[in-house]
Design a protein around this motif. Sequence first.
Motif, mmCIF file in Angstrom:
data_model
loop_
_atom_site.group_PDB
_atom_site.id
_atom_site.type_symbol
_atom_site.label_atom_id
_atom_site.label_comp_id
_atom_site.label_asym_id
_atom_site.label_seq_id
_atom_site.Cartn_x
_atom_site.Cartn_y
_atom_site.Cartn_z
ATOM 1 N N ASP A 118 -1.232 2.318 -2.735
ATOM 2 C CA ASP A 118 -2.114 3.168 -1.931
ATOM 3 C C ASP A 118 -3.392 2.435 -1.551
ATOM 4 N N LYS A 153 -4.794 0.691 -8.919
ATOM 5 C CA LYS A 153 -3.340 0.862 -8.996
ATOM 6 C C LYS A 153 -2.646 -0.483 -8.924
ATOM 7 N N PRO A 167 0.815 -1.216 0.000
ATOM 8 C CA PRO A 167 0.000 0.000 0.000
ATOM 9 C C PRO A 167 0.850 1.268 0.000
ATOM 10 N N ASP A 168 1.876 1.311 0.855
ATOM 11 C CA ASP A 168 2.660 2.542 0.964
ATOM 12 C C ASP A 168 3.953 2.278 1.713
ATOM 13 N N VAL A 169 5.075 2.455 1.049
ATOM 14 C CA VAL A 169 6.354 2.255 1.758
ATOM 15 C C VAL A 169 6.501 3.185 2.919
ATOM 16 N N CYS A 209 6.580 -0.918 -5.841
ATOM 17 C CA CYS A 209 5.327 -0.322 -6.289
ATOM 18 C C CYS A 209 4.433 -0.004 -5.097
ATOM 19 N N ASN A 210 3.882 1.210 -5.085
ATOM 20 C CA ASN A 210 2.926 1.592 -4.043
ATOM 21 C C ASN A 210 1.520 1.580 -4.607
#
Lengths: 300, 300
Positions: free
Chosen positions: B78, B83, B47-49, B75-76
Motif C-alpha cells: 500500500d 508495511k 504497492p497494490d496488485v 505482498c501488498n
Amino acid sequence: MLNGNAPVSGATLERVQTAASELGYRRNALASGLRRRASRLIGVVVPDVANPFYTEVVRGIEDQLRGAGYLLVLCNSDGKIEKQTEYLRLLADQQLDGVILAPATPDLDKLEDAVASGLTVVLIDRRVASTVYDTVTVKNRDDARILTAGLLAASRRIAHIGGPHRTSTAQDRFAGFLDAHTSAGVDPDPRLIFETDYSEQGGYEAMKSLLELEQPPAGVFVGNNVMTLGVLRALSETEMAAAPKIVSFDPLPWWASSVHPVTTGSQPSYRLGRTAADLLLLRLADPSREYADVNIGNEE
Amino acid sequence: MLNGNAPVSGATLERVQTAASELGYRRNALASGLRRRASRLIGVVVPDVANPFYTEVVRGIEDQLRGAGYLLVLCNSDGKIEKQTEYLRLLADQQLDGVILAPATPDLDKLEDAVASGLTVVLIDRRVASTVYDTVTVKNRDDARILTAGLLAASRRIAHIGGPHRTSTAQDRFAGFLDAHTSAGVDPDPRLIFETDYSEQGGYEAMKSLLELEQPPAGVFVGNNVMTLGVLRALSETEMAAAPKIVSFDPLPWWASSVHPVTTGSQPSYRLGRTAADLLLLRLADPSREYADVNIGNEE
DNA sequence: TTGAAAGCGGTACCAA
DNA sequence: TTGGTACCGCTTTCAA
C-alpha cells in the motif's frame, strides 16, 4: 521454547527474549516448518490475477492472511487443468499449509491427490460436485434473478449474455435470469440468449449481434464484468436513439469509467477473498470442524 | 543423490528414479531448503496488485518464475514504508531466495537490512539512489517526451497531470514533458501543470479544474493509467464541443473501454515483470555478476 | 562407486 | 521447572 509452549518461569523467558532481540535473532521458518510440518504459506490458484474479479479476491485473501502471519503464494492456472494440477503438486512439495482454489473445471480427481498430499483446500467461485470441501461462492442465482427482475419491470424484451454453460456460475446466473422471467410471466426470447466464454471479446460480439437485430432488446443482462466491458465497447461504437439498459452481474473495477450507465450487482469479490482465507485458517486450526458452504450475497 | 549431483552409476540412478516415481516419492522442499539454504520462493512487494499496472507486472513475474520452478509470494505494501519493512522481514524469516520490490519510498535504509538478512533484491518501477541493486524501470523521460511532442504538433496549449514529485517516475515524466516543449520552442503554461498523487480521484479533480478554465487546453498529458481513468470520468461528466486530446503515459488495461479516445504509450508492464524475474534468477545463479540497470522502452 | 554419518535450525519429549 | 537429546527430511562429506 521460542514459541512460548515451554513450561519456563517468567524470569527465564524474559531473559531469553531480551537476549534474542538484542542479538537480532530471527527464527528460521524453514527449520521450524520442517519440524512442525507446517510452512505458514498459503497457496492461491486462480485462472488469472489480471482478471479484475480475481485481482480483488487475491487482495482480500492477502489482507486477511497478513493478519494471521501467513504469506500468500500466487499461481495463475489460465483455467487449464494441467497448469492447475502442476501447481497443486508444486505447492504440496513446498509443504504449503493450504490452498484456496478457483477450480479450472468442475472435475475433482486431481484435487483428491492434492488433499492426499497434505494440502488443506478451500474452493472459491465455482462449486464442484462434492461436499467435502469448504466452499465460498456468490449468490449467483438469487442475485441474477433480482437484477433481471429490475429490467423486466421496464420491458419484456430482455437479452442474456452469459458465460459457458459448463461452469456452475454461468448455469446459476442463467437460472436466475429464467426465474425472474417466470415470476414476471414472461417467455424469454431465445434469439436474445447468448452464450460466450466470459471474455471481453465474447461480450463485444454478442452485443454487436443484438444491436443488429431489427428489434434490439430494451435491456441486457450480462453475466460477468469482463463481458460487460466488451458490451460497453460495442455500445460506444454505435450511434442510437435509445440504447438498451445494461445490467452487469459483477461490478466494474473501481477505475472503470464509462459514459453508458450500467447497473451492477455488488459482487463482493474482496469479501469473498477474506471469507475464503478465514475458512482456511479456521480449518487449519481445527481440521475436524464441519465443512462450510458460504454463499456471499449482496446484503450488507 | 536425488538431485543428480552424486557420482552414482547410471544403472543405480535409474533404479532409484523408477522406484521413487513408483512409490510416489515427493521431495520435501522444506527439508531440502533448510539444508541448501534456499527455498525456491521469490517475494514480490508492490504497492497494490489491484492497480492494473502492477497486476500486469506480477503476472509477468509469475510466468517467468514458473518456468524456472520458483514460486511467487505476493505482498501488498500500500505504498507504506512500514508495511514494506515488515514484509521484507517476514520474507527474510521465511528464507526466501529473493525479492522483487517496487519501493514505497526512495529511501533505502531498511533495504540494506533485508539484504543483510540474505535476501537478493531487484528493484522495479522506481529508481533509488544507489547502484548496488539490479533495477528495471521504464523509459519514463523519453517516452513522455515523445508522447508530449505528439500533442504539441497539434497545439501549443498542453496540460500536464502528473504524479507526486518525490517519485522518480513522476519527475522523469515531467522532465520529458518539458523536453518536448523545449524542442518545440514552447513555454509551458504553469496554470496547466497539475501535481497529484497518482490516484483516480487526483486525475478526476485535475481534469475538472482544467475544464473549468476559460480557455481549456487542447491536449492533456496524463502521467499514469489510474489518473487517466479519473480524467475520463471527468470528461464523461462534461458536455463540450471539442474535448481536449488525451495522452496517457500508461496503456489502459486491456478490458478498459471508453468512449473518449486516448493515445497511450505502450508501457510494457508485463515485460517489466519478466525482465525483473530474469535479472533475479541470473543474480541467484551468479551473485558476483555486475549490477544491471535495465530501461524498458516502447520499441519492439 | 557406494554406504554411513553428520548436520542444517528448530521443536518436542523425557529424565533429572 | 530444567537441561539434554532425538529427530523432522534432505544434502554433503568422508571413509570404506
